[in-house]
Scaffold this active site. Structure first.
Site, PDB file in Angstrom:
ATOM      1  N   HIS A   8       0.830  -1.199   0.000  1.00  0.00           N
ATOM      2  CA  HIS A   8       0.000   0.000   0.000  1.00  0.00           C
ATOM      3  C   HIS A   8       0.869   1.255   0.000  1.00  0.00           C
ATOM      4  O   HIS A   8       1.559   1.531   0.970  1.00  0.00           O
ATOM      5  CB  HIS A   8      -0.891  -0.046   1.251  1.00  0.00           C
ATOM      6  CG  HIS A   8      -1.886   1.051   1.338  1.00  0.00           C
ATOM      7  ND1 HIS A   8      -1.797   2.054   2.264  1.00  0.00           N
ATOM      8  CD2 HIS A   8      -2.997   1.292   0.597  1.00  0.00           C
ATOM      9  CE1 HIS A   8      -2.819   2.865   2.116  1.00  0.00           C
ATOM     10  NE2 HIS A   8      -3.566   2.432   1.114  1.00  0.00           N
ATOM     11  N   HIS A  50      -1.198  10.846  -2.812  1.00  0.00           N
ATOM     12  CA  HIS A  50      -2.476  10.532  -2.174  1.00  0.00           C
ATOM     13  C   HIS A  50      -3.333  11.770  -1.938  1.00  0.00           C
ATOM     14  O   HIS A  50      -4.513  11.814  -2.282  1.00  0.00           O
ATOM     15  CB  HIS A  50      -2.231   9.815  -0.839  1.00  0.00           C
ATOM     16  CG  HIS A  50      -3.493   9.509  -0.091  1.00  0.00           C
ATOM     17  ND1 HIS A  50      -4.089  10.403   0.776  1.00  0.00           N
ATOM     18  CD2 HIS A  50      -4.304   8.418  -0.093  1.00  0.00           C
ATOM     19  CE1 HIS A  50      -5.193   9.866   1.273  1.00  0.00           C
ATOM     20  NE2 HIS A  50      -5.343   8.664   0.760  1.00  0.00           N
TER      21      HIS A  50
HETATM   22  O1  G3P Z   1      -6.132   0.533  -1.190  1.00  0.00           O
HETATM   23  C1  G3P Z   1      -7.254   1.303  -0.949  1.00  0.00           C
HETATM   24  C2  G3P Z   1      -6.922   2.367   0.033  1.00  0.00           C
HETATM   25  O2  G3P Z   1      -5.683   2.913  -0.322  1.00  0.00           O
HETATM   26  C3  G3P Z   1      -7.962   3.416   0.102  1.00  0.00           C
HETATM   27  O3  G3P Z   1      -7.680   4.413   1.030  1.00  0.00           O
HETATM   28  O4  G3P Z   1      -7.070   6.723   1.602  1.00  0.00           O
HETATM   29  O5  G3P Z   1      -5.353   4.946   1.684  1.00  0.00           O
HETATM   30  O6  G3P Z   1      -6.217   5.762  -0.493  1.00  0.00           O
HETATM   31  P1  G3P Z   1      -6.530   5.506   0.935  1.00  0.00           P
HETATM   32 CA    CA Z   2      -5.126   4.364  -2.043  1.00  0.00          CA
END
Ligand code: G3P
Ligand code: CA
Length: 235
Positions: A8, A50
């Site tokens: 992630h 992000h």
């Molecule tokens: O992988 C999905 C997740 O990343 C969604 O939340 O805010 O971390 O982009 P966020």
């Molecule tokens: Ca994400």
């Protein structure tokens, strides 16, 4: 089957998120796939950031959609996390890295944004230039729907944060609940994409419930937990 481990924002516990260093570490740690968020710059480039602004993840300040790629490149996206100085990462570069390593790349388009559907159109174009196993994701139902019409062969994930309906729309290949929703509805875990799963109890829950893709900030530790939980006759 254990879930596939998806890094992630890269190995973002140990390296600054969305930097090349974070993704290279994730690959060394044995991640099965990589996740990123994308936003469109003022001059039409998809970059892996992000937040709406670069304030949290760089030494600079400003809104991604109001800056050109050259302007973004003047800022350091590594030092805020204690890492080496790093340039903003383009989706093009990350697609190249994923293709070189034969890894699946999960690309999340953020909404609402100034450029609306142009983001999915640019993503579809970029995917056309790379031989890569990609998955498109978004919290926006509209974004997933319009992307599916552009690229029917690319799998899609509809992400869920507050509510997780029992039935997903036909244009979403996978449901993508936050792990907090999976805790509430453990019976719905089979075959889903769950995020963001770092806690050992959540990792075990995903494994027990047949989650297909598990997004984690710490691929190495997550892989170790998954291996520890396996009984000798499980694959
Ligand atoms: O992988 C999905 C997740 O990343 C969604 O939340 O805010 O971390 O982009 P966020
Ligand atoms: Ca994400």
């Amino acid at each position: 089957m254990s879930p596939e481990v998806v890094a992630h924002r890269g190995a973002s516990t140990l390296r600054p998120e969305h930097t090349l260093a974070a993704y290279e570490l994730a690959l060394r740690q044995g991640a099965d796939g990589l996740e990123c968020d994308v936003r469109l710059t003022k001059d039409g480039h998809l970059v892996c950031v992000h937040d709406r602004t670069i304030d949290r993840t760089s030494g600079g300040a400003g809104t991604v959609s109001a800056m050109t790629l050259d302007e973004l490149r003047r800022h350091d996206f590594g030092s805020w996390h204690g890492g080496e100085p790093a340039e903003v990462l383009t989706l093009d570069a990350l697609l190249g890295l994923a293709a070189d390593h034969g890894k699946r790349l999960f690309v999340e388009t953020k909404h609402p944004v100034r450029y609306a559907g142009l983001v999915e159109r640019r993503l579809a174009e970029e995917l056309g230039r790379h031989r890569v196993d990609a998955v498109m994701m978004s919290f926006s139902v509209l974004a997933v729907h319009r992307f599916k019409k552009l690229k029917p062969d690319v799998p899609t994930v509809l992400l869920y944060d507050r509510l997780w309906p029992k039935v997903k729309p036909h244009f979403a290949d996978y449901a993508g609940p936050g792990v907090h929703l999976l805790r509430r509805h453990p019976d719905r875990g089979q075959g889903v994409y769950a995020w963001t799963v770092d806690d050992p109890a959540d990792i075990a829950l995903c494994q027990e419930r047949g989650v297909r893709f598990l997004a984690t900030n710490n691929p190495e530790e997550t892989r170790e937990h998954l291996a520890d939980n396996l009984t000798p006759d499980q694959p």
